[in-house]
Design an enzyme around this catalytic site. Structure first.
Site, short mmCIF file in Angstrom:
data_model
loop_
_atom_site.label_atom_id
_atom_site.label_comp_id
_atom_site.label_asym_id
_atom_site.label_seq_id
_atom_site.Cartn_x
_atom_site.Cartn_y
_atom_site.Cartn_z
N THR A 162 96.21 -18.49 128.71
CA THR A 162 95.10 -17.65 129.19
C THR A 162 93.86 -17.78 128.30
OG1 THR A 162 96.19 -15.85 128.02
CG2 THR A 162 96.48 -15.96 130.40
N ASP A 163 92.77 -17.16 128.74
CA ASP A 163 91.51 -17.21 128.00
C ASP A 163 91.34 -15.98 127.12
OD1 ASP A 163 90.66 -19.52 129.59
OD2 ASP A 163 90.47 -18.04 131.19
N SER B 195 88.61 -11.86 124.18
CA SER B 195 88.29 -12.52 125.43
C SER B 195 87.50 -13.76 125.07
CB SER B 195 87.45 -11.59 126.30
OG SER B 195 86.92 -12.30 127.36
N ARG B 196 88.04 -14.94 125.38
CA ARG B 196 87.42 -16.16 124.84
C ARG B 196 86.23 -16.64 125.65
NH1 ARG B 196 92.94 -17.76 124.37
NH2 ARG B 196 93.67 -16.82 122.43
N VAL B 197 86.06 -16.19 126.86
CA VAL B 197 84.88 -16.62 127.60
C VAL B 197 84.03 -15.46 128.06
CG1 VAL B 197 85.97 -18.73 128.45
CG2 VAL B 197 86.02 -16.67 129.84
#
Ligand SMILES: Nc1ncnc2c1ncn2[C@@H]1O[C@H](COP(=O)(O)OP(=O)(O)O)[C@@H](O)[C@H]1O
Ligand SMILES: [Mg+2]
Length: 502
Positions: A338-339, A364-366
């Site tokens: 997941t991101d 949350s990477r994006v």
């Protein structure tokens, strides 16, 4: 009477030509072994992996293990009536589910059949449940927020449309509640929601459906339910059925949110099925391809490029941990796919911090590029403030003499924690979130007693609705913060009317 050789050979040729076509589609096999929802079938030499087959009593099955002399078939329904020696027919079709607008507002099983007692679903379209994820060129990076309406998420771990964000935590930490509230918040966001429930009690699921109905959220939601009492193959299939229904909307340029509640139970069902099919077990007795089970599902979440219509499919997979162990097999797998993840903690939940999200362990990477500017501005330092507050808090327990700066940090931290709490089924629109966080980070709450903070927020929102609708509209429509002086004036005007409790 003379017999012409050519005539006969022509007749025979014709017969041969017409002969096999009929049989080939029907390709029939025989059950040689049956038990525990799995049948071994002999004679289906041409069957495809994942193909649907039909038993002589009408029950469907799905071909899984293609072995030399037989095929392992998982049975998608009651299997007690199936006997050794029964016929099994190929259908030539890969497993499909009905898709389209007709499903909205309905509760269906993993095969897309209605289970809500509201009659048949008149859908004319179907999609295979296994499909290739959109390729790199068909995608675009995530750039639009998926507003959950939950302050702690939207401010610190924002989710973008097309993103995959894992929600992870022990049982009873508020995971399902986050799913419901996020769905409720899509009411005015124009996002179609699909709630895939896997292995939950039917009473729990009907509670969820009832809540959605009461809040008018069923008007844009599909519920896919594979209950705890259903056979393992249906639990295994449910997420793929859900994502296929979502893809239909995404490829038509719409925005979709799919929640998988939860993938731990799907993995357990897949393990059961794999062991029955006698596939070799690996770590924690899961089969070797359990990573692929989840990666091929979550790859199908996407933000499509403008050429492809610009639709999106956001995935919120849930994973249930045991005693907070995020290092177990399934959690680490899904974390790596997941991101980002949102981590819920039991001790926070029991100390009254609800939603019980630990911002230190959540990321949350994006999402950052998918926050509106106003939120990014006001919430920029929230995470650090909170982290340093937690640190100071443990120090402050020992010492008595605190310098002014430390005391100020503690005061701010306590109020931040209060502001980030949120009750059930009260999602907040982003402009309201921005308003209260603006008041917080600009010090308007510092001299408000902690026990009045929640009331301050409620009354501020009510005040803004009456006297600050222009400000709210400005945030919502432009995504930017209003003029500082203007904003400060409205908030301090309100604060002058606020009565501190005794
Ligand atoms: N923000 C919240 N405020 C108050 N109660 C909550 C909140 N979130 C969850 N709960 C309550 O906690 C219980 C467990 O929540 P649930 O979402 O079912 O947890 P999980 O899905 O993690 O098992 C439910 O009774 C729910 O009503
Ligand atoms: Mg739950």
């Amino acid at each position: 009477m003379s017999i012409k050789a050519e005539e006969i050979s022509a007749l025979i040729k014709q017969q041969i030509e017409n002969y096999d076509s009929d049989i080939e589609v029907n390709d029939v096999g025989t059950v040689i072994e049956i038990g525990d929802g799995i049948a071994r079938v002999h004679g289906l030499d041409h069957v495809m992996s994942g193909e649907l087959v039909e038993f002589s009593n009408g029950v469907m099955g799905m071909a899984q293990n293609l072995e030399e002399n037989n095929v392992g078939v998982v049975i998608l329904g009651p299997f007690t009536e199936i006997r050794e020696g029964d016929e099994v027919r190929r259908t030539g079709r890969i497993m499909q589910v009905p898709v389209g607008d007709e499903l909205i507002g309905r509760v269906v099983n993993s095969l897309g059949q209605p289970v809500d007692g509201n009659g048949p679903i008149e859908s004319t379209k179907t999609r295979p449940i296994e499909a290739k994820a959109p390729g790199v060129m068909d995608r675009k990076s995530v750039d639009e927020p998926l507003q959950t309406g939950i302050k702690v998420i939207d401010s610190m771990v924002p989710i973008g449309r097309g993103q995959r964000e894992l929600i992870i935590g022990d049982r009873q930490t508020g995971k399902t509640s986050i799913a419901i509230d996020t769905i409720l918040n899509q009411k005015e966001e124009d996002v179609i929601c699909i709630y895939v429930s896997i292995g939950q009690k039917d009473s729990t699921v009907s509670g969820v459906v009832e809540t959605l109905r009461q809040h008018g959220a069923l008007d844009y939601t599909i519920v896919v339910n594979a209950g705890a009492s259903e056979p393992a193959p249906l639990l295994y299939l449910a997420p793929y059925a859900g994502v296929s229904m979502g893809e239909e909307f995404m490829y038509n340029g719409k925005h979709v949110l799919v929640v998988y509640d939860d993938l731990s139970k799907q993995a357990a069902a897949y393990r059961e099925l794999s062991l029955l099919l006698r596939r070799p077990p690996g770590r924690e007795a899961f089969p070797g391809d359990v990573f692929f089970l989840h990666s091929r599902l979550l790859e199908r979440a996407a933000k499509l490029s403008d050429d492809k219509g610009g639709g999106s499919l956001t995935a919120l997979p849930f994973v249930e941990t045991q005693a907070g162990d995020i290092g177990a097999y399934i959690p680490t797998n899904v974390i790596s796919i997941t991101d980002g993840q949102i981590f819920l903690q039991s001790d926070l939940f029991h100390s009254g911090v609800r939603p019980a999200i630990n911002p230190g362990l959540s990321v949350s990477r994006v999402g950052g590029s998918a926050q509106i500017k106003a939120m990014k501005k006001v919430a920029g330092t929230l995470r650090l403030d909170l982290a340093s507050f937690r640190e100071l808090e443990s120090f402050a327990q020992f010492g008595s003499d605190l310098d002014k700066a430390t005391q100020a940090k503690l005061d701010r931290g306590q109020r931040t924690v209060e502001i980030l709490k949120q009750g059930l089924h009260q999602p907040q629109r982003v402009e309201y979130q921005v308003a209260i966080i603006y008041a917080l980070v600009n010090g308007f709450l510092d001299d408000i007693p902690v026990e009045d903070v929640v009331r301050f927020e409620e009354e501020l929102h009510a005040y803004l609705k009456q006297h600050g609708s222009e400000l709210l509209n400005h945030i919502r429509e432009t995504g930017n913060l209003p003029e500082k002086d203007e904003f400060n004036k409205v908030v301090s005007d309100f604060k002058n009317t606020f009565v501190v409790s005794e």
